[in-house]
Scaffold this motif. Structure first.
Motif, PDB file in Angstrom:
ATOM      1  N   UNK A 174       6.777  -7.697  -3.570  1.00 41.11           N
ATOM      2  CA  UNK A 174       6.833  -6.384  -2.926  1.00 41.11           C
ATOM      3  C   UNK A 174       8.218  -5.768  -3.115  1.00 41.11           C
ATOM      4  N   UNK A 175       9.260  -6.585  -2.989  1.00 42.65           N
ATOM      5  CA  UNK A 175      10.610  -6.055  -3.199  1.00 42.65           C
ATOM      6  C   UNK A 175      10.784  -5.561  -4.635  1.00 42.65           C
ATOM      7  N   UNK A 176      10.257  -6.311  -5.594  1.00 42.34           N
ATOM      8  CA  UNK A 176      10.351  -5.879  -6.995  1.00 42.34           C
ATOM      9  C   UNK A 176       9.572  -4.584  -7.210  1.00 42.34           C
ATOM     10  N   UNK A 177       8.364  -4.494  -6.615  1.00 45.54           N
ATOM     11  CA  UNK A 177       7.564  -3.280  -6.775  1.00 45.54           C
ATOM     12  C   UNK A 177       8.263  -2.063  -6.156  1.00 45.54           C
ATOM     13  N   UNK A 178       8.885  -2.268  -5.010  1.00 46.99           N
ATOM     14  CA  UNK A 178       9.576  -1.154  -4.354  1.00 46.99           C
ATOM     15  C   UNK A 178      10.721  -0.645  -5.226  1.00 46.99           C
ATOM     16  N   UNK A 232       0.836  -1.206   0.000  1.00 44.65           N
ATOM     17  CA  UNK A 232       0.000   0.000   0.000  1.00 44.65           C
ATOM     18  C   UNK A 232       0.870   1.255   0.000  1.00 44.65           C
ATOM     19  N   UNK A 233       1.945   1.250   0.772  1.00 43.36           N
ATOM     20  CA  UNK A 233       2.833   2.414   0.810  1.00 43.36           C
ATOM     21  C   UNK A 233       3.533   2.639  -0.522  1.00 43.36           C
ATOM     22  N   UNK A 234       3.898   1.560  -1.195  1.00 45.52           N
ATOM     23  CA  UNK A 234       4.519   1.704  -2.518  1.00 45.52           C
ATOM     24  C   UNK A 234       3.556   2.392  -3.477  1.00 45.52           C
ATOM     25  N   UNK A 235       2.303   2.011  -3.420  1.00 43.51           N
ATOM     26  CA  UNK A 235       1.316   2.636  -4.306  1.00 43.51           C
ATOM     27  C   UNK A 235       1.047   4.085  -3.907  1.00 43.51           C
ATOM     28  N   UNK A 236       1.302   4.391  -2.652  1.00 44.79           N
ATOM     29  CA  UNK A 236       1.187   5.778  -2.192  1.00 44.79           C
ATOM     30  C   UNK A 236       2.471   6.563  -2.431  1.00 44.79           C
ATOM     31  N   UNK A 237       3.474   5.890  -3.054  1.00 50.05           N
ATOM     32  CA  UNK A 237       4.771   6.507  -3.362  1.00 50.05           C
ATOM     33  C   UNK A 237       5.527   6.915  -2.094  1.00 50.05           C
ATOM     34  N   UNK A 238       5.374   6.128  -1.047  1.00 46.54           N
ATOM     35  CA  UNK A 238       6.075   6.373   0.214  1.00 46.54           C
ATOM     36  C   UNK A 238       7.063   5.225   0.435  1.00 46.54           C
TER      37      UNK A 238
END
Length: 840
Positions: free
Chosen positions: A371-375, A338-344
């Motif tokens: 999640x690691x790949x998305x980050x 969720x934080x990745x999608x919020x750009x945090x």
């Protein structure tokens, strides 16, 4: 012992049996009668008080099972004042069990650890075994699957020595759950089958519990729809009586499966229902898991991201305090997404750094890689995106490598769809063609790179297959007579389910082949005679990598939604034109519609490739609905050799191996099935051209004879009715004299024919699972080792195909490849949707 006490003990024993088989309300009634006989709570006789304490201990479990946990703990408190010294272990263990059922897991483990060493006497065998099962459950919930297995192996030995078959079965049920946690799905399903007969005979109330655990195993194998079916039936059965703990567990599992099905609305509905049920029982642990499941559904629908991030972080800490390390890790990963999608990125890294579960299931390990790949993708670090996505898919390959069933192998790809997608999306944005090609191959048909497993049928399975063939003929005869036999049809469905489930228990053999590189394919195509077009999964507008003469290009094609709809309309028109006499005016309208749809597909799929295509042969690697395109019918491709293959890797592997020279029997096999007007004429025309052919027609064209004759052939040609079964593709079939030859049967061939022709019906249709995993009759031959399969992707008119097939075999005999022979022969009848699959 007085008569009253003896009768009370008898009632207690009967109540425990009722409790064991899931009839808690009946157990409470019997326990109440026993207490009344003993005069509880006013009795002063020491032996009567000890007996009453044992009844109270059992009654407490029944109360908690029905959701009345406060009443259960009050009964245990009453028992404390009367329990005999030799029964204190039972009291401790019962407190442990009730703490499990109310989510107080650390407290439960402490009670059970205190109780288990206290058992000494043979008469304690039942209680010791029960405690071992319960402690194993605790270890399983905390992710300590190997410790759970140790307790269950000991429990099974204790119960077998004491002749307690139902307890043995319950130990096996829990052992299967542990094997699921450890990723050994075939072993888990075999273990569940060992437990099932005992439950069917002595404890039918536990069959829904078995279904819940089986559903968990199927979900971990990627078969979410099949898991949902198991759970829906379990919920139906459990809903007949009062709400129970098992019903709440089934509902929670159904919510988790709905997440896997990409059904956020259903997942939220089931999760809320489960949360309410567990809260009524005071089970905070499972209520928290239900909340986690609902947050996962919310994230999938991209709703209220900031709220999800905050709640998931708090929930992760809560789950950790409840002893659920695996679920806590999942919650932390959810907060990070969720934080990745919020750009945090800062908060996302904080959540990723939270404690990990010591032995997470494959789903959690894949989620962490994703999640690691998305980050790293959000931070613009392309190399690390590829590293983590590749590492996650490697874990999935290891998981798939433990599965022997093609059904499970293709289903497992669903677990890695998002990992493959992020790798491919990143590659497309980067724009380097070799990398794009590499990720397109990692995104499709991985099961075709694994060595096929050819399990021998066990007697019970052979009997089921024989019954299915016989009943399929009954069903078919009834349909042709206009009087469908619903009972026979239902039995066929049940037999198919049984046979399929047995296949899931097959262990894997061998390793998976590597995905071929862009360089491999470019070198293979150096010379410029063929163009390979690999359509990319999940792109819209549709894109493809085109490789020719040692180089390649990324090509943008048409709108995917429009292409998908056009393919569906085209198939409907082709089916409508086949198999019945239509008024001339109606035929003209349908033919005009077919030409219109073909022209649209030519514009969307072929025109952007025209410059590269020239006069070259075409190799198509389809994605999704493109597997059902009759490529040779498209305006720009008529008369051109075309091969459709599940992946460039599988096409390349077949090209590299010479399978023709070592075949023992090179005579063609020709088979004509029943109830097909022109089948015998078709086979006779071909056999006259190929005088050494082995021919099976009429009563000789049986399943057994055909399978025996098919093995180790160079060519096998079937002029038979076929039936594509989209809901159960392993039982797509060809009609023979004594019943159906099924896609399921092909797995049993040691050396499938290298060149297969299915000239009738729509046996070239496939179900494309997630990850572009192809299933169907054609796919079964290709997976089994066939080099080429010619089949229809829509219904083939048998009266028009005789001349085409005669021309086809004449050209093959003269040395043409199957793709070239089909292209030239199809000019005789241009509206026949035959496609050449595999590798020519």
């Amino acid at each position: 012992m007085s008569a009253a006490e003896a009768k009370a003990r008898g009632l207690h024993d009967r109540g425990r049996v009722a409790l064991t088989v899931g009839r808690s309300a009946e157990g409470i009634r019997l326990f109440g009668q026993a207490l009344a006989l003993l005069g509880w709570p006013d009795t002063r006789e020491p032996t009567w008080r000890a007996t009453a304490a044992r009844v109270l201990i059992s009654m407490a479990a029944a109360e908690v099972h029905l959701g009345r946990h406060e009443a259960g703990f009050r009964l245990l408190d009453e028992a404390e004042h009367a329990v005999a010294p030799e029964d204190r272990s039972a009291l401790r263990s019962q407190r442990g069990l009730l703490c499990i059922l109310t989510g107080r897991l650390d407290e439960a483990l402490r009670y059970l650890d205190e109780a288990i060493p206290l058992y000494r006497m043979p008469r304690d065998a039942y209680d010791l075994a029960a405690d071992l099962v319960n402690r194993a459950m605790l270890h399983s919930l905390a992710g300590r699957a190997r410790l759970a297995q140790q307790d269950l192996v000991r429990c099974e030995a204790v119960a077998q020595k004491a002749n307690l078959p139902l307890v043995v079965a319950k130990a096996r049920l829990n052992r299967g759950y542990c094997e699921t946690l450890l990723g050994d799905i075939p072993a888990a399903l075999r273990t569940f089958d060992l437990a099932k007969p005992v439950f069917e005979a002595d404890a039918t109330g536990l069959l829904p519990v078995l279904a819940i655990d089986k559903a968990r195993a199927l979900a971990q194998a990627g078969l979410a729809d099949e898991a949902a079916s198991e759970l829906d039936e379990a919920i139906r059965l459990l809903s007949r009586g009062r709400p129970t703990y098992e019903l709440a567990e089934a509902v929670l599992t159904r919510a988790q499966v709905a997440v896997a099905q990409r059904d956020p609305v259903g997942a939220r509905m089931w999760a809320r229902r489960a949360e309410r049920s567990f809260l009524r029982r005071g089970d905070e642990s499972r209520a928290a898991i239900a909340v986690l499941t609902r947050l996962r559904a919310d994230l999938d629908s991209r709703r209220r991201l900031r709220r999800i991030a905050e709640r998931a972080a708090v929930l992760s800490a809560r789950l950790l305090t409840l002893g659920l390390a695996g679920d806590a890790e999942t919650a932390a990963l959810l907060a990070a997404r969720a934080c990745i999608r919020l750009k945090d990125s800062v908060k996302a890294r904080h959540h990723l750094a939270q404690p990990r579960s010591p032995h997470p299931p494959v789903e959690t390990r894949l989620l962490r890689s994703l999640v690691q790949a998305e980050l790293h993708g959000a931070e613009g670090c392309t190399t690390k995106v590829f590293d983590h996505a590749r590492a996650g898919l490697a874990k999935l390959h290891d998981h798939r490598g433990r599965l022997g069933s093609l059904d499970l192998r293709t289903g497992a790809s669903a677990l890695g769809v998002e990992l493959a997608a992020i790798g491919l999306d990143t590659a497309v944005r980067q724009g380097r063609l070799p990398v794009i090609f590499d990720w397109s191959e990692r995104s499709r048909a991985q099961a075709f790179l694994m060595r096929p497993v050819r399990p021998a049928l066990e007697p019970a399975e052979s009997d089921a297959v024989a019954e299915l063939r016989q009943l399929a003929m009954v069903v078919r005869t009834a349909e042709l007579s206009g009087h469908p036999d619903d009972q026979a049809r239902r039995r066929c469905v049940e037999l198919e389910r049984q046979i399929r489930a047995r296949g899931w228990q097959t262990d894997a053999v061998g390793d998976q082949e590597r995905v071929v590189s862009f360089g491999d394919i470019a070198a293979e195509l150096r010379g410029g005679e063929e163009l390979l077009v690999s359509f990319l999964p999940g792109t819209d507008p549709l894109c493809a990598v085109a490789v020719v003469n040692g180089s390649g290009r990324l090509v943008e094609l048409g709108d995917l939604a429009m292409i998908t709809e056009t393919i569906a309309r085209l198939q409907t028109d082709l089916d409508a034109l086949c198999g019945r006499r239509l008024p001339t005016a109606l035929s003209t309208v349908i033919e005009s519609s077919i030409e219109h749809h073909l022209a649209l597909l030519s514009v969307e799929l072929v025109e952007p490739l025209r410059e590269l295509l020239g006069d070259r042969d075409l190799v198509v690697v389809p994605t999704g609905p493109l597997a059902s395109v009759p490529w040779g019918m498209l305006d720009e491709l008529r008369g051109r050799p075309i091969t459709v293959t599940p992946s460039a890797s599988s096409w390349f592997r077949v090209r590299q191996r010479d399978t023709q020279g070592d075949l023992i029997d090179s005579e063609p096999l020709l088979v004509a099935g029943p109830d097909l007007e022109f089948a015998r004429a078709e086979v006779n025309r071909i056999s006259a051209m190929l005088p050494c052919s082995a021919v099976l027609t009429g009563a000789d064209a049986t399943v057994e004879a055909t399978l025996a004759a098919m093995d180790n052939r160079r060519i096998a040609h079937f002029a038979t009715h076929g039936h594509h079964e989209p809901g159960n593709v392993l039982f797509s079939r060809l009609d023979l004299a004594d019943g159906p030859l099924m896609a399921f049967d092909i797995a049993g061939l040691e050396r499938p024919p290298q060149h297969v022709v299915l000239s009738s019906c729509d046996t070239g249709r496939s179900v494309m699972r997630a990850g572009d995993e192809m299933l169907g009759f054609t796919a079964a031959f290709l997976y089994g080792g066939a080099r080429t399969v010619v089949a229809g992707v829509a219904r083939v008119p048998d009266e028009s195909v005789v001349d085409l097939m005669a021309a086809y075999h004449r050209l093959v005999r003269l040395g043409a490849t199957p793709a070239k022979a089909l292209a030239e022969a199809s000019m005789i009848a241009p509206l026949i949707p035959l496609v050449c699959f595999g590798s020519c």
